[in-house]
Scaffold this active site. Structure first.
Site, mmCIF file in Angstrom:
data_model
loop_
_atom_site.group_PDB
_atom_site.id
_atom_site.type_symbol
_atom_site.label_atom_id
_atom_site.label_comp_id
_atom_site.label_asym_id
_atom_site.label_seq_id
_atom_site.Cartn_x
_atom_site.Cartn_y
_atom_site.Cartn_z
ATOM 1 C CG HIS A 196 -7.379 42.455 7.982
ATOM 2 N ND1 HIS A 196 -6.599 43.597 7.996
ATOM 3 C CD2 HIS A 196 -8.027 42.522 7.063
ATOM 4 C CE1 HIS A 196 -6.577 44.354 6.777
ATOM 5 N NE2 HIS A 196 -7.569 43.822 6.424
ATOM 6 C CB CYS A 238 -1.313 42.880 12.113
ATOM 7 S SG CYS A 238 -1.597 44.335 10.960
#
Length: 383
Positions: free
Chosen positions: A165, A207
């Site tokens: 992440h 991301c």
């Protein structure tokens, strides 16, 4: 008769010189083949650093991402000794895992990525930002085992893959610390200054992944990521028996492409980048090649993902060969070769010269010349 003997002597030395020149040319051909071969950039070994920075069961897909890359680089020829695998969690042994000891990357569960032939070098709480930086830069404790070290040199190509992440210029480790784009850029610069790589291929699936290579400034670094600034990276599919997503889209399609590559493939990095499909991936992958000195369409996939069959030859002198032995060693040469030495600071070394055996050709030349000279002397004395 004297003229005939001199003519014979001249022809013999001319023939011997031709044979010697032929041997030299053969040596040059062999040296050129083994030192260059089909590997024009000259690297002699490939390494991979594969990092899953996420923990907890619901991040199962990140572990599958890293294990998918692990399986691919092993299939293409990089041995476990040249792979550093860092898994922040062990989904295979999680009590929620219905298929204990297994990790799958598709809902059909056709291929177990964990299996019984996996070597995890850093596991669980060992996967930290500090340890990752130390692995790259080689700044580890003397007691660190070789299996946890990145033993690269100036001839090494390194594939660095990271998943987890992240956000704008950061990637989370263990859900409690972060590594920034500046940290990785500075680590690569340390590696360059210490001659720890020939080329680096950096790939990240998270991301806003492309922001992680925006601060790189070291030469010979090629980078790619799964998404641009402000964009998410998405999971590919869920397995309802496992209960979570099993792989990310970007990594899934990269692995699908690499399945069509073998050890002798001439597929290039440009072919990989051209395979990116924004509609399928759901984000806009990026590539940064301005620091990379070669053309991307000339860099083979196997330059980073595959094993290398090249060797580095050291120049040797015809009259002698050099050998290094400890100055205070009491072992014989045979014992020196077989003794097992721990990773301790190197002892003082002295350079010794060992004479090579005289070649057969030179012996023939010498004795033939002596015989002919003796024969001529006998003729002169009799006359």
């Amino acid at each position: 008769m004297l003229f005939a003997a001199l003519l014979f002597l001249l022809c013999f030395f001319d023939l011997a010189s031709g044979i010697n020149a032929h041997n030299v040319s053969q040596d040059e051909i062999l040296r050129d083949f083994y030192s260059k071969g089909n590997n024009p950039q000259g690297h002699t070994n490939n390494w991979a650093v594969l990092v899953c920075a996420s923990r907890y069961w619901f991040n199962y897909r990140h572990m599958a991402n890293a294990l998918g890359m692990y399986r691919t680089v092993k299939r293409l020829g990089i041995p476990d000794s040249n792979i550093i695998l860092m898994l922040a969690d062990d989904a295979a042994c999680n009590p929620r895992n219905k298929f204990a000891g297994c990790v799958y990357a598709n809902k059909g569960r056709h291929l177990d990525l964990y299996g019984d032939n996996i070597e995890v070098d850093y596991r669980g709480n060992e996967v930290t930002v500090e340890n990752f930086i130390r692995v790259l830069t080689g700044r580890v404790a003397p007691s660190m085992p070789r299996s946890k070290r990145l033993l690269t040199d100036a001839n090494s190509n390194i594939f660095v893959y990271m998943t987890g992440h992240g956000g704008n210029e950061f990637l989370k480790f263990q859900d409690n610390e972060e590594i920034s784009a500046f940290d990785i850029a500075d680590a690569f610069e340390q590696m360059y200054q210490k001659k720890r790589y020939n080329e680096i291929f950096f790939m990240i699936d998270t991301c806003q992944a492309n922001t992680m290579y925006s601060k790189f400034y070291s030469p010979n670094v090629l980078a790619t990521g799964s998404s641009v600034l402000g964009e998410n990276s998405y999971s590919h599919e869920n397995d309802y028996d496992i209960g979570v997503a099993v792989i990310d889209r970007y990594t899934h399609y990269v692995l699908n492409f690499l399945e069509g590559v073998n050890k002798t493939s001439q597929t290039t990095m440009q072919d990989l980048f051209n395979s990116y499909d924004v509609d399928k991936i759901g984000s806009h992958p990026g590539v940064r090649s301005d620091l990379f000195k070669r053309r991307v369409d000339e860099a083979l996939i196997t330059d980073f993902f595959g094993g290398v069959a090249q060797v580095q030859l050291d120049a040797t002198d015809d009259a002698s060969r050099r050998a290094f032995v400890p100055a205070d060693s009491s072992l014989s040469p045979s014992d020196e070769r077989t003794a097992i030495k721990p990773d301790l600071p190197a002892a003082p070394y002295q350079l010794i010269e060992t004479q090579q055996p005289e070649s057969l050709l030179r012996r023939v030349q010498t004795w033939s010349a002596l015989c002919i000279v003796g024969f001529l002397c006998m003729i002169c004395l009799k006359s």
